[in-house]
Design an enzyme around this catalytic site. Sequence first.
Site, PDB file in Angstrom:
ATOM      1  N   TYR A 107      -2.539  14.075 -10.209  1.00  0.00           N
ATOM      2  CA  TYR A 107      -1.962  12.878  -9.613  1.00  0.00           C
ATOM      3  C   TYR A 107      -0.810  12.394 -10.479  1.00  0.00           C
ATOM      4  O   TYR A 107      -0.218  13.177 -11.207  1.00  0.00           O
ATOM      5  CB  TYR A 107      -3.057  11.823  -9.327  1.00  0.00           C
ATOM      6  N   ARG A 160       8.597   7.457   1.006  1.00  0.00           N
ATOM      7  CA  ARG A 160       8.654   6.708  -0.256  1.00  0.00           C
ATOM      8  C   ARG A 160       7.574   7.250  -1.187  1.00  0.00           C
ATOM      9  O   ARG A 160       6.534   6.659  -1.375  1.00  0.00           O
ATOM     10  CB  ARG A 160       8.463   5.213   0.023  1.00  0.00           C
ATOM     11  N   LYS A 178      -4.496  12.698  -3.478  1.00  0.00           N
ATOM     12  CA  LYS A 178      -5.378  11.546  -3.220  1.00  0.00           C
ATOM     13  C   LYS A 178      -6.748  12.015  -2.752  1.00  0.00           C
ATOM     14  O   LYS A 178      -7.782  11.449  -3.109  1.00  0.00           O
ATOM     15  CB  LYS A 178      -4.758  10.636  -2.155  1.00  0.00           C
ATOM     16  N   GLU A 249      -0.222   6.406   3.372  1.00  0.00           N
ATOM     17  CA  GLU A 249       0.171   6.660   1.996  1.00  0.00           C
ATOM     18  C   GLU A 249       1.668   6.911   1.892  1.00  0.00           C
ATOM     19  O   GLU A 249       2.200   7.785   2.574  1.00  0.00           O
ATOM     20  CB  GLU A 249      -0.605   7.915   1.545  1.00  0.00           C
ATOM     21  N   ASP A 250       2.323   6.135   1.062  1.00  0.00           N
ATOM     22  CA  ASP A 250       3.731   6.368   0.728  1.00  0.00           C
ATOM     23  C   ASP A 250       4.664   6.428   1.934  1.00  0.00           C
ATOM     24  O   ASP A 250       5.583   7.259   1.989  1.00  0.00           O
ATOM     25  CB  ASP A 250       3.866   7.618  -0.171  1.00  0.00           C
ATOM     26  N   ASP A 272      -3.082   2.272   1.334  1.00  0.00           N
ATOM     27  CA  ASP A 272      -3.444   2.193  -0.082  1.00  0.00           C
ATOM     28  C   ASP A 272      -2.361   1.522  -0.914  1.00  0.00           C
ATOM     29  O   ASP A 272      -2.662   0.807  -1.870  1.00  0.00           O
ATOM     30  CB  ASP A 272      -3.745   3.586  -0.633  1.00  0.00           C
ATOM     31  N   ASP A 273      -1.105   1.755  -0.563  1.00  0.00           N
ATOM     32  CA  ASP A 273      -0.019   1.178  -1.366  1.00  0.00           C
ATOM     33  C   ASP A 273      -0.035  -0.338  -1.289  1.00  0.00           C
ATOM     34  O   ASP A 273       0.343  -1.018  -2.234  1.00  0.00           O
ATOM     35  CB  ASP A 273       1.334   1.698  -0.875  1.00  0.00           C
ATOM     36  N   ASN A 412       5.724   3.905 -10.792  1.00  0.00           N
ATOM     37  CA  ASN A 412       5.371   5.314 -11.039  1.00  0.00           C
ATOM     38  C   ASN A 412       6.530   6.220 -10.637  1.00  0.00           C
ATOM     39  O   ASN A 412       7.310   5.852  -9.770  1.00  0.00           O
ATOM     40  CB  ASN A 412       4.154   5.693 -10.178  1.00  0.00           C
TER      41      ASN A 412
HETATM   42  P1  NAD Z   1       8.772  -0.473  -2.071  1.00  0.00           P
HETATM   43  O1  NAD Z   1       9.915   0.430  -1.839  1.00  0.00           O
HETATM   44  O2  NAD Z   1       7.983  -0.956  -0.902  1.00  0.00           O
HETATM   45  O3  NAD Z   1       9.298  -1.789  -2.857  1.00  0.00           O
HETATM   46  C1  NAD Z   1      10.177  -1.763  -3.943  1.00  0.00           C
HETATM   47  C2  NAD Z   1      10.684  -3.191  -4.170  1.00  0.00           C
HETATM   48  O4  NAD Z   1      11.444  -3.220  -5.372  1.00  0.00           O
HETATM   49  C3  NAD Z   1      11.587  -3.713  -3.071  1.00  0.00           C
HETATM   50  O5  NAD Z   1      11.238  -5.033  -2.773  1.00  0.00           O
HETATM   51  C4  NAD Z   1      12.978  -3.710  -3.712  1.00  0.00           C
HETATM   52  O6  NAD Z   1      13.821  -4.736  -3.211  1.00  0.00           O
HETATM   53  C5  NAD Z   1      12.616  -3.973  -5.144  1.00  0.00           C
HETATM   54  N1  NAD Z   1      13.654  -3.571  -6.087  1.00  0.00           N
HETATM   55  C6  NAD Z   1      14.386  -2.440  -6.113  1.00  0.00           C
HETATM   56  N2  NAD Z   1      15.255  -2.486  -7.133  1.00  0.00           N
HETATM   57  C7  NAD Z   1      15.055  -3.657  -7.775  1.00  0.00           C
HETATM   58  C8  NAD Z   1      15.638  -4.277  -8.898  1.00  0.00           C
HETATM   59  N3  NAD Z   1      16.613  -3.677  -9.591  1.00  0.00           N
HETATM   60  N4  NAD Z   1      15.180  -5.484  -9.265  1.00  0.00           N
HETATM   61  C9  NAD Z   1      14.209  -6.095  -8.581  1.00  0.00           C
HETATM   62  N5  NAD Z   1      13.612  -5.551  -7.509  1.00  0.00           N
HETATM   63  C10 NAD Z   1      14.033  -4.342  -7.121  1.00  0.00           C
HETATM   64  O7  NAD Z   1       7.823   0.232  -3.090  1.00  0.00           O
HETATM   65  P2  NAD Z   1       6.302  -0.124  -3.438  1.00  0.00           P
HETATM   66  O8  NAD Z   1       5.371   0.612  -2.567  1.00  0.00           O
HETATM   67  O9  NAD Z   1       6.143  -1.589  -3.488  1.00  0.00           O
HETATM   68  O10 NAD Z   1       6.176   0.518  -4.882  1.00  0.00           O
HETATM   69  C11 NAD Z   1       6.968   0.055  -5.952  1.00  0.00           C
HETATM   70  C12 NAD Z   1       6.554   0.764  -7.221  1.00  0.00           C
HETATM   71  O11 NAD Z   1       5.205   0.430  -7.526  1.00  0.00           O
HETATM   72  C13 NAD Z   1       6.619   2.277  -7.140  1.00  0.00           C
HETATM   73  O12 NAD Z   1       7.190   2.789  -8.302  1.00  0.00           O
HETATM   74  C14 NAD Z   1       5.184   2.701  -7.064  1.00  0.00           C
HETATM   75  O13 NAD Z   1       4.946   3.942  -7.678  1.00  0.00           O
HETATM   76  C15 NAD Z   1       4.500   1.600  -7.828  1.00  0.00           C
HETATM   77  N6  NAD Z   1       3.081   1.458  -7.441  1.00  0.00           N
HETATM   78  C16 NAD Z   1       2.147   1.404  -8.430  1.00  0.00           C
HETATM   79  C17 NAD Z   1       0.827   1.311  -8.111  1.00  0.00           C
HETATM   80  C18 NAD Z   1      -0.192   1.236  -9.199  1.00  0.00           C
HETATM   81  O14 NAD Z   1       0.144   1.114 -10.320  1.00  0.00           O
HETATM   82  N7  NAD Z   1      -1.451   1.274  -8.906  1.00  0.00           N
HETATM   83  C19 NAD Z   1       0.431   1.290  -6.782  1.00  0.00           C
HETATM   84  C20 NAD Z   1       1.406   1.320  -5.784  1.00  0.00           C
HETATM   85  C21 NAD Z   1       2.746   1.400  -6.128  1.00  0.00           C
END
Ligand code: NAD
Length: 555
Positions: A107, A160, A178, A249-250, A272-273, A412
């Site tokens: 993962y 994504r 997953k 997912e994603d 899940d996200d 991530n």
């Molecule tokens: P997403 O694309 O839905 O959202 C990303 C957000 O970040 C958007 O609102 C965008 O406007 C904002 N953004 C982009 N550039 C920016 C900047 N320079 N400053 C401020 N905001 C900015 O993505 P997501 O599903 O919300 O995932 C975001 C991140 O979180 C990914 O890297 C993902 O891997 C991580 N994530 C981690 C976990 C975990 O740790 N368990 C779980 C899910 C997602």
Amino acid sequence: MSQEDKKERMIHPPAEFPRGVRLLHDPVRNKGTAFTKEERDALSLRGLLPPRIQSQALQVIRVLENLRQKPSDLERYIFLIALQDRNETLFYRVVMDNLKEIMPLIYTPTVGQACQLYGHIFRRPRGMFISAEDRGRVAEVLGNWPHKDVRIVVVTDGERILGLGDLGASGMGIPIGKLVLYTACAGIHPTQCLPVTLDVGTDNEALLEDPLYIGLQQRRIRGQSYDEFIDEFLAAIVEAFPRAVIQLEDFANANAFRILEKYQERICIFDDDIQGTGSVVLAGLYSALRITGGNITDQRVLFLGAGEAGLGIGSLIVEAMVAEGLSEEEARKRCWFFDSKGLVVKGREGLASHKLPFAHEYEFIDDFLAAIKSLRPTAIIGVSGMPGTFDQQILETMAALNERPIVFALSNPTSKSECTAEQAYSWTGGRAVFASGSPFDPVYFGGRTYIPGQGNNAYIFPGVGLGAIVSGTRHVTQEMFFVAARSLMLEASDEELEMGQIYPSLSRVRDVSARIAAEVAEVAYARQLARNPKPDDLPACVRSQMFEPDYISYV
Ligand code: NAD
């Protein structure tokens, strides 16, 4: 109990049971050199295997020896998937007994690299690729899947992938990974797991031009055609596998929110996200409060990123604050979002509808540091996919505002993290309560060792899925993710918290999943959502359904 001592379960193979080479090429039943003399005789295996019979424990030693000799994590990933394709039972034995070492390979972070290079490292297909060309006959395509008792479907459209963007059909590594975690962490039987990639094209230019890319060489279908394809797919899944839980997912965020909203009260589905992330991070926040001594209703949380992860976490934090007595409005006012354009405030032009509940009456601020100084958060949560955005000034300011600032850098894979664990500790004088999305090594700072927590969704979704299966729930609800978070929060021991580790060790994840599953099933029974009769002893029933990767005797 050693592997050798474990008693093999016995089945009597029916007439159509594969024999000879077919059996050796069947990853579900293959045991390789562990087939006994009697099995070799009865199942036409004589001469097809080297004569020495070896136990599963010995096979594990061989696998680990090979694995550890590989020159890179990507090579280790390829090696492990090849093992999964040859001998699933052995694969899961290795994964489960070495989860801490292997989870980052199957993962995040390694799976991210694998997805980026998917067409280049492709060997054998796994899961189902359902493409825009299959429109109108998705049900027929699903009929090609060899296993009929599917209980968990993890589906992506690859738009994504982690924080890596649109990887099209190369995103398949994610549903596969997953589902490995569903089996490893919660004992869902591998044949009950179905990974699906919906290939609706890609807008990734590099992939479109790459001759080795495995997906459709066309741009994404969007709008009505896309929605109709999703409708057809979900209807076909429910028809083919009526007892399955579907995990989104994603997907890119506009689609994720829309699909979830449309279907969550119609079928058994969750994202899940959005929801899994919300739950694992709420659990982390509760655990962090065991260290900082605060109450959830006193927190001010500022998110960097207002996408699926951020809003999913925000919604569950609101639910938690409401459970502790705040009104929904008061609770929302304690969660602030800063996205790529700046602070999410009322009246900001062009705000997406899913952000509106968190758009508060406030001045617009376009600088994150200025927003921190103005809002004085107790916690910052990075879910932006933008590495390095929690810089030294930001962390020093958090440390000036709070005795124990809560800093979660969740993007991530590791390369996208808003800050590293070392930066979080060193720029706050060791006072940050830190968690990340991808794993970081322990940090030695100021004469003590800190173990960064990993807000890994794998603490939550496998248990939620197992609870959904055991109860046969019709829907997966927000309340289930809330009880899962409460359950996980209690798991980190005082010793772990002392080291800064706000989540329990991964070695205990099966126990964690079993407890979450029982709590989730309880919600299904309490809310009259369950289709299965309630067992007298729910925790024991959950345990009894968990797959153990021990070989079965065939004769
Ligand atoms: P997403 O694309 O839905 O959202 C990303 C957000 O970040 C958007 O609102 C965008 O406007 C904002 N953004 C982009 N550039 C920016 C900047 N320079 N400053 C401020 N905001 C900015 O993505 P997501 O599903 O919300 O995932 C975001 C991140 O979180 C990914 O890297 C993902 O891997 C991580 N994530 C981690 C976990 C975990 O740790 N368990 C779980 C899910 C997602």
